[in-house]
Design an enzyme around this catalytic site. Structure first.
Site, mmCIF file in Angstrom:
data_model
loop_
_atom_site.group_PDB
_atom_site.id
_atom_site.type_symbol
_atom_site.label_atom_id
_atom_site.label_comp_id
_atom_site.label_asym_id
_atom_site.label_seq_id
_atom_site.Cartn_x
_atom_site.Cartn_y
_atom_site.Cartn_z
ATOM 1 N N GLY A 10 -77.092 -58.593 -12.380
ATOM 2 C CA GLY A 10 -77.710 -59.790 -12.950
ATOM 3 C C GLY A 10 -78.261 -60.747 -11.893
ATOM 4 O O GLY A 10 -78.249 -60.452 -10.691
ATOM 5 N N VAL B 219 -77.130 -63.627 -10.792
ATOM 6 C CA VAL B 219 -76.117 -64.075 -9.823
ATOM 7 C C VAL B 219 -75.589 -62.880 -9.031
ATOM 8 O O VAL B 219 -75.381 -62.961 -7.814
ATOM 9 C CB VAL B 219 -74.971 -64.822 -10.549
ATOM 10 C CG1 VAL B 219 -73.891 -65.239 -9.559
ATOM 11 C CG2 VAL B 219 -75.513 -66.038 -11.286
ATOM 12 N N ARG C 123 -62.278 -72.067 -17.079
ATOM 13 C CA ARG C 123 -62.415 -73.086 -16.023
ATOM 14 C C ARG C 123 -61.510 -74.290 -16.247
ATOM 15 O O ARG C 123 -61.073 -74.920 -15.289
ATOM 16 C CB ARG C 123 -63.870 -73.583 -15.948
ATOM 17 C CG ARG C 123 -64.810 -72.645 -15.238
ATOM 18 C CD ARG C 123 -66.169 -73.315 -15.066
ATOM 19 N NE ARG C 123 -67.171 -72.374 -14.601
ATOM 20 C CZ ARG C 123 -68.430 -72.355 -15.038
ATOM 21 N NH1 ARG C 123 -68.844 -73.218 -15.930
ATOM 22 N NH2 ARG C 123 -69.287 -71.474 -14.563
ATOM 23 N N CYS D 201 -73.293 -74.471 -12.433
ATOM 24 C CA CYS D 201 -74.298 -74.793 -11.407
ATOM 25 C C CYS D 201 -74.767 -76.249 -11.461
ATOM 26 O O CYS D 201 -75.052 -76.857 -10.418
ATOM 27 C CB CYS D 201 -75.483 -73.846 -11.514
ATOM 28 S SG CYS D 201 -76.043 -73.555 -13.193
ATOM 29 N N SER E 17 -83.840 -69.712 -13.716
ATOM 30 C CA SER E 17 -82.892 -68.687 -13.257
ATOM 31 C C SER E 17 -81.464 -69.038 -13.654
ATOM 32 O O SER E 17 -80.594 -68.171 -13.688
ATOM 33 C CB SER E 17 -82.986 -68.467 -11.747
ATOM 34 O OG SER E 17 -82.615 -69.647 -11.061
ATOM 35 N N GLU F 293 -73.915 -77.141 -21.860
ATOM 36 C CA GLU F 293 -74.016 -77.584 -20.463
ATOM 37 C C GLU F 293 -73.520 -79.030 -20.274
ATOM 38 O O GLU F 293 -72.844 -79.331 -19.298
ATOM 39 C CB GLU F 293 -75.472 -77.459 -20.016
ATOM 40 C CG GLU F 293 -75.682 -77.454 -18.527
ATOM 41 C CD GLU F 293 -75.585 -76.059 -17.906
ATOM 42 O OE1 GLU F 293 -75.196 -75.088 -18.602
ATOM 43 O OE2 GLU F 293 -75.901 -75.944 -16.717
ATOM 44 N N ARG G 127 -84.024 -78.054 -19.517
ATOM 45 C CA ARG G 127 -84.550 -76.858 -18.840
ATOM 46 C C ARG G 127 -86.032 -77.105 -18.549
ATOM 47 O O ARG G 127 -86.783 -77.540 -19.440
ATOM 48 C CB ARG G 127 -84.392 -75.642 -19.735
ATOM 49 C CG ARG G 127 -84.781 -74.333 -19.077
ATOM 50 C CD ARG G 127 -83.739 -73.798 -18.124
ATOM 51 N NE ARG G 127 -82.516 -73.381 -18.786
ATOM 52 C CZ ARG G 127 -81.361 -73.197 -18.150
ATOM 53 N NH1 ARG G 127 -81.263 -73.387 -16.850
ATOM 54 N NH2 ARG G 127 -80.282 -72.816 -18.820
ATOM 55 N N HIS H 91 -81.698 -76.817 -9.260
ATOM 56 C CA HIS H 91 -81.491 -77.833 -10.295
ATOM 57 C C HIS H 91 -81.606 -79.224 -9.651
ATOM 58 O O HIS H 91 -80.892 -79.527 -8.683
ATOM 59 C CB HIS H 91 -80.097 -77.695 -10.919
ATOM 60 C CG HIS H 91 -79.904 -76.441 -11.725
ATOM 61 N ND1 HIS H 91 -80.934 -75.608 -12.101
ATOM 62 C CD2 HIS H 91 -78.775 -75.905 -12.269
ATOM 63 C CE1 HIS H 91 -80.450 -74.607 -12.816
ATOM 64 N NE2 HIS H 91 -79.140 -74.757 -12.928
ATOM 65 N N ASN I 80 -79.394 -73.237 -7.587
ATOM 66 C CA ASN I 80 -78.416 -72.910 -8.632
ATOM 67 C C ASN I 80 -77.798 -71.532 -8.519
ATOM 68 O O ASN I 80 -76.638 -71.339 -8.927
ATOM 69 C CB ASN I 80 -79.038 -73.072 -10.018
ATOM 70 C CG ASN I 80 -80.315 -72.298 -10.185
ATOM 71 O OD1 ASN I 80 -81.308 -72.593 -9.518
ATOM 72 N ND2 ASN I 80 -80.311 -71.305 -11.046
ATOM 73 N N THR I 81 -78.524 -70.536 -7.990
ATOM 74 C CA THR I 81 -77.862 -69.224 -7.885
ATOM 75 C C THR I 81 -77.177 -69.040 -6.526
ATOM 76 O O THR I 81 -76.395 -68.113 -6.365
ATOM 77 C CB THR I 81 -78.831 -68.040 -8.153
ATOM 78 O OG1 THR I 81 -79.920 -68.115 -7.239
ATOM 79 C CG2 THR I 81 -79.332 -68.055 -9.578
HETATM 80 P P1 NAP Z 1 -77.395 -62.104 -16.149
HETATM 81 O O1 NAP Z 1 -78.582 -62.130 -15.254
HETATM 82 O O2 NAP Z 1 -77.607 -61.952 -17.604
HETATM 83 O O3 NAP Z 1 -76.402 -60.917 -15.640
HETATM 84 C C1 NAP Z 1 -75.262 -60.537 -16.372
HETATM 85 C C2 NAP Z 1 -74.530 -59.410 -15.673
HETATM 86 O O4 NAP Z 1 -73.383 -59.039 -16.451
HETATM 87 C C3 NAP Z 1 -75.342 -58.127 -15.512
HETATM 88 O O5 NAP Z 1 -74.924 -57.441 -14.363
HETATM 89 C C4 NAP Z 1 -74.953 -57.323 -16.756
HETATM 90 O O6 NAP Z 1 -75.104 -55.924 -16.598
HETATM 91 C C5 NAP Z 1 -73.475 -57.652 -16.836
HETATM 92 N N1 NAP Z 1 -72.961 -57.471 -18.207
HETATM 93 C C6 NAP Z 1 -73.508 -57.924 -19.359
HETATM 94 N N2 NAP Z 1 -72.750 -57.529 -20.416
HETATM 95 C C7 NAP Z 1 -71.727 -56.812 -19.914
HETATM 96 C C8 NAP Z 1 -70.638 -56.116 -20.483
HETATM 97 N N3 NAP Z 1 -70.426 -56.095 -21.818
HETATM 98 N N4 NAP Z 1 -69.773 -55.467 -19.656
HETATM 99 C C9 NAP Z 1 -69.961 -55.482 -18.331
HETATM 100 N N5 NAP Z 1 -70.996 -56.103 -17.719
HETATM 101 C C10 NAP Z 1 -71.865 -56.769 -18.503
HETATM 102 O O7 NAP Z 1 -76.515 -63.436 -15.990
HETATM 103 P P2 NAP Z 1 -76.375 -64.397 -14.699
HETATM 104 O O8 NAP Z 1 -77.362 -65.499 -14.727
HETATM 105 O O9 NAP Z 1 -76.262 -63.554 -13.482
HETATM 106 O O10 NAP Z 1 -74.991 -65.122 -15.009
HETATM 107 C C11 NAP Z 1 -73.745 -64.471 -14.852
HETATM 108 C C12 NAP Z 1 -72.621 -65.452 -15.067
HETATM 109 O O11 NAP Z 1 -72.677 -66.484 -14.085
HETATM 110 C C13 NAP Z 1 -72.664 -66.145 -16.441
HETATM 111 O O12 NAP Z 1 -71.364 -66.346 -16.903
HETATM 112 C C14 NAP Z 1 -73.334 -67.473 -16.115
HETATM 113 O O13 NAP Z 1 -73.008 -68.486 -17.036
HETATM 114 C C15 NAP Z 1 -72.751 -67.762 -14.736
HETATM 115 N N6 NAP Z 1 -73.565 -68.650 -13.905
HETATM 116 C C16 NAP Z 1 -74.897 -68.427 -13.745
HETATM 117 C C17 NAP Z 1 -75.639 -69.287 -12.929
HETATM 118 C C18 NAP Z 1 -77.106 -69.111 -12.688
HETATM 119 O O14 NAP Z 1 -77.700 -69.980 -12.017
HETATM 120 N N7 NAP Z 1 -77.741 -68.035 -13.174
HETATM 121 C C19 NAP Z 1 -75.004 -70.346 -12.288
HETATM 122 C C20 NAP Z 1 -73.642 -70.524 -12.459
HETATM 123 C C21 NAP Z 1 -72.924 -69.683 -13.263
HETATM 124 P P3 NAP Z 1 -76.424 -55.120 -17.131
HETATM 125 O O15 NAP Z 1 -77.488 -55.319 -16.100
HETATM 126 O O16 NAP Z 1 -75.946 -53.718 -17.206
HETATM 127 O O17 NAP Z 1 -76.775 -55.707 -18.455
#
Ligand code: NAP
Length: 344
Positions: free
Chosen positions: A12, A14, A111, A150, A179, A202, A235, A242, A322-323
């Site tokens: 994903g 992150v 958390r 974030c 993102s 949020e 957003r 951010h 943020n990431t």
């Molecule tokens: P994302 O791009 O949607 O990535 C999600 C990841 O989780 C992918 O690797 C996905 O795999 C995997 N996944 C989804 N469903 C799953 C399942 N049932 N079993 C196992 N793996 C699974 O999300 P993201 O933005 O990286 O965010 C990830 C987490 O970090 C979230 O909880 C989010 O709230 C938190 N976060 C994000 C940010 C940010 O700026 N993006 C900041 C702080 C916190 P596949 O590729 O196989 O679907």
């Protein structure tokens, strides 16, 4: 000493940042990459929709993506970074902790649990010792440590720097990059030429996590900070970074110059991925800006500008990547803190 680490949700937005930040890391090397069932068995190159400016690091692209289950992860892994959707993290992270893994997680589940450290190494490293309470209560050999949302981590270091003036209230409006919602998060038809004045959950995360992070840990529990925190989250169509407009009421009514000095002088921490100084203060009133300033200190510092006084207190703008600082970099720093404190 080098620790072998895993990344849960490695494909994903992150997860990709974890892969990027761990490339060439002195203390950690990647031993496992996991994702959802739809990616399992594919190479990392096939499974990840790689969006970063640097290529997939050597030796990672051809690795097989593993199932997100403790028994699928090699035994020599002793720390896992988690970037799973919170609904998945909630289900899976406790299994890893029970199996003896220490989990440094981005997901929002847990958390606010009383026995889960929510930690920013420069702000509240002492909260990490909640792990002892957690292990007593849950009987885990592993442990669960969280970094904040974030948008929260962008603001909280600045509030920590202002606490010496008696922080009574913080009110914040955010301008958050796409993102932050993950790869599939915001459809382009909804966000291009637009702004969306709501991000589900949020506001509540900013209002609660901030007070836990700024709270006092007495060795048994964290008493949340008494300040009132209110947030409005928006957003906007930037890619990363951010930006937040903060209004803070401070009992001592310091001058803007004193506020800027307190932020500039706020101490950093001696960990491999930490920025030299945590808060970079700009004099120019039109900074920080996402495109210009999100990569300050490798994307790990908080950028601040526009510090002025208002009728009721102090106003300023702050920005973080943020990431990086807001997600993977934050978990990585917690991982380094865990290693430094002997928890792995
Ligand atoms: P994302 O791009 O949607 O990535 C999600 C990841 O989780 C992918 O690797 C996905 O795999 C995997 N996944 C989804 N469903 C799953 C399942 N049932 N079993 C196992 N793996 C699974 O999300 P993201 O933005 O990286 O965010 C990830 C987490 O970090 C979230 O909880 C989010 O709230 C938190 N976060 C994000 C940010 C940010 O700026 N993006 C900041 C702080 C916190 P596949 O590729 O196989 O679907």
């Amino acid at each position: 000493m080098t620790h072998t680490v895993g990344i849960l949700g490695a494909t994903g937005a992150v997860g990709q940042r974890f892969v990027q930040l761990l490339d060439g890391h002195d203390g950690f090397e990647i031993g496992a990459l996991t994702a959802s069932e739809s990616s399992v068995g594919e190479s990392y190159r096939e499974a990840a929709k790689w969006t970063l400016e640097t290529p997939i690091p050597d030796g990672i692209a051809d690795r097989e993506v593993l199932p997100t289950r403790p028994e699928a992860v090699p035994d020599d892994v002793d720390l896992v970074f988690s970037s799973l959707p919170s609904s998945v993290g909630e289900r899976v992270e406790p299994d890893f902790c029970e199996a003896g893994y220490v989990v440094s997680s981005n997901s929002s589940n847990g958390r606010l649990d009383d026995d889960v450290p929510l930690t920013i190494p420069e702000v509240n490293p002492d909260h990490l010792d909640l792990i002892e309470v957690q292990r007593d209560e849950r009987g885990w050999d592993g442990a669960l440590v969280k970094n904040p949302n974030c948008s929260t981590i962008t603001m909280v270091p600045t509030l920590a720097a202002l606490d010496e003036f008696g922080l009574e209230r913080a009110s914040v409006a955010t301008l958050q990059a796409v993102s932050g919602a993950g790869y599939d998060g915001v459809p382009s038809m909804a966000i291009v030429d637009n702004a969306i004045p709501h991000i589900g959950g949020e506001e509540a995360k900013m209002e609660t996590e901030s007070r836990k992070l700024l709270g006092e840990f007495d060795g048994a529990e964290v008493s949340w900070h008494g300040a009132r925190v209110e947030a409005s989250c928006n957003r906007i169509p930037t890619l990363d970074g951010h930006l937040e407009n903060v209004f803070a009421d401070l009992a001592d009514e310091p001058s803007p110059a004193a506020v800027a000095r307190a932020m500039r002088d706020y101490p950093g921490v001696d960990l491999p991925s930490a920025p030299e100084s945590l808060i970079r203060v700009f004099e120019e009133p039109d900074r920080p800006q996402p495109r210009l300033d999100r990569n300050v200190d490798g994307g790990m510092a908080i950028a601040v500008g526009g510090v002025t006084d208002t009728d009721g207190g102090i106003r300023y703008n702050c920005l973080a990547h943020n990431t990086l600082r807001g997600a993977a970099g934050a978990s990585l720093l917690n991982g380094e803190l865990l290693a430094d404190r002997g928890y792995i």
